[in-house]
Design an enzyme around this catalytic site. Sequence first.
Site, short mmCIF file in Angstrom:
data_model
loop_
_atom_site.label_atom_id
_atom_site.label_comp_id
_atom_site.label_asym_id
_atom_site.label_seq_id
_atom_site.Cartn_x
_atom_site.Cartn_y
_atom_site.Cartn_z
NE ARG A 116 -100.13 38.68 31.73
CZ ARG A 116 -100.44 39.50 32.86
NH1 ARG A 116 -101.75 39.58 33.32
NH2 ARG A 116 -99.53 40.22 33.16
N GLY A 117 -98.18 36.63 34.23
CA GLY A 117 -98.10 37.57 35.28
C GLY A 117 -97.43 36.72 36.29
CB ALA A 118 -94.40 37.25 38.50
NE ARG A 129 -94.19 33.52 29.97
CZ ARG A 129 -94.76 34.61 29.96
NH1 ARG A 129 -95.78 34.81 31.12
NH2 ARG A 129 -94.16 35.54 29.56
CD GLN A 138 -98.69 41.44 28.08
OE1 GLN A 138 -98.59 42.37 27.40
NE2 GLN A 138 -98.02 40.39 28.40
CG ASP A 177 -91.89 39.06 35.13
OD1 ASP A 177 -92.17 40.29 34.86
OD2 ASP A 177 -92.70 38.17 35.13
CG ASN A 183 -91.94 44.30 34.95
OD1 ASN A 183 -92.57 43.46 35.41
ND2 ASN A 183 -92.39 45.38 34.71
CE LYS A 184 -94.64 41.49 29.10
NZ LYS A 184 -93.93 40.12 28.50
O1 MRU Z 1 -95.16 38.10 30.13
P1 MRU Z 1 -96.03 38.45 31.22
O2 MRU Z 1 -97.70 39.14 31.09
O3 MRU Z 1 -96.38 37.19 32.05
O4 MRU Z 1 -95.26 39.75 32.00
C1 MRU Z 1 -95.90 40.17 33.18
C2 MRU Z 1 -95.06 41.14 33.49
O5 MRU Z 1 -93.98 41.58 33.30
C3 MRU Z 1 -95.72 41.76 35.03
O6 MRU Z 1 -95.34 43.21 35.14
C4 MRU Z 1 -94.90 41.07 36.12
O7 MRU Z 1 -95.26 39.64 35.78
C5 MRU Z 1 -95.30 41.49 37.54
S1 MRU Z 1 -97.15 40.83 37.93
C6 MRU Z 1 -97.35 41.31 39.23
#
Ligand code: MRU
Length: 349
Positions: free
Chosen positions: A45-47, A92, A199, A240, A250-251
């Site tokens: 996970r993470g963009a 996603r 996270q 994201d 973002n999250k």
């Molecule tokens: O749902 P996730 O854990 O994939 O969400 C991640 C985030 O929101 C991060 O802040 C974002 O992807 C930036 S990662 C460098």
Amino acid sequence: MVKAITWQDDFLRLIDQTKLPLTTEYIDCRDYQSVAQAIRTMRVRGAPAIGAAAAFGIVLAAKRLLETQPSVNRPDYLALLQTAASELQATRPTAINLFWAVKRMLQRLNEVTTETPAEITRLLEKEAQSIWAEDIAMNHRIGQFGLSLIPEGARILTHCNAGALATAGYGTALGVIRAAHAAGRRISVWVDETRPLLQGARLTAWELLEDGIPVTLITDSMAGYLMQQGKVDLVIVGADRIVANGDVANKIGTYTLAVLAQMHGLPFYVAAPWSTVDLSLSSGTEIPIEERSPEEVRMVAGQCIAPPSVPVYNPAFDLTPSRLVTAIITDRGIIRPPYNESLPELARL
Ligand code: MRU
């Protein structure tokens, strides 16, 4: 430093992020379907990390096809890769990096007209490796640019995980924090736990402890009180998707922090590579926001913590309007409002 994704020539090795920090387990993906499943279930996970994983997913699709049909013709080969691309993109919806990486792989595919499927597969493998390596390099540049915004002794609040685990390596928001620590600034970090999937508590707290960077974990609802007490100097988060007017997805919980930061006169920074910027959308309201399973809210660590039948709403991301964003730290430099002017300027670099 921990690597969320490593290419092993014939398969993709992922750290299972759903198991961290209690156990470090790896999943070996040998076909694109298992990469898609790992993205959907947030084992990766993470963009930027899901973008890089999806790029390797396309390579796996090509490799497995060549094994089962060594003399596959070009149209069938291209059709199968298009199917894999669509399935990977459907995992996603919010992070643009996923679509950016898959599009880049398809562009590479369409550029080559004379090679055989076996030769194209080798080129695709190189392209995915470049996406991965470039992401690490971009994060180091973000860290170096961001350094100028982090004063000596800064007490930094971050949310979710925008670290090595969320990228090919080093991190975006955590890249800036790492760079400041490496430069000898005596910083400390408040980490929001980031419900529902934690996270911050599970991943960011772990990464910072591993690096010896002073970190204190708080629940999401504590951020306002800390700011009111003067215990936070700045907020820095990842993204994201950042659109043309500077709005940021973002999250979930990021918007709340941005509002709180403005209320307390604190800078609110967003750190992201250029692959997170989507200039095709003019406003954040156009970004699709992923909704995830109610079980993620009803449960913590496999335990039901709410009445099992209670209705749940679970948006995984939120939108922070650009007027709340003090600056965006990218691998091309730091930009400030008005973003509808500064973003297109960076695009020309
Ligand atoms: O749902 P996730 O854990 O994939 O969400 C991640 C985030 O929101 C991060 O802040 C974002 O992807 C930036 S990662 C460098």
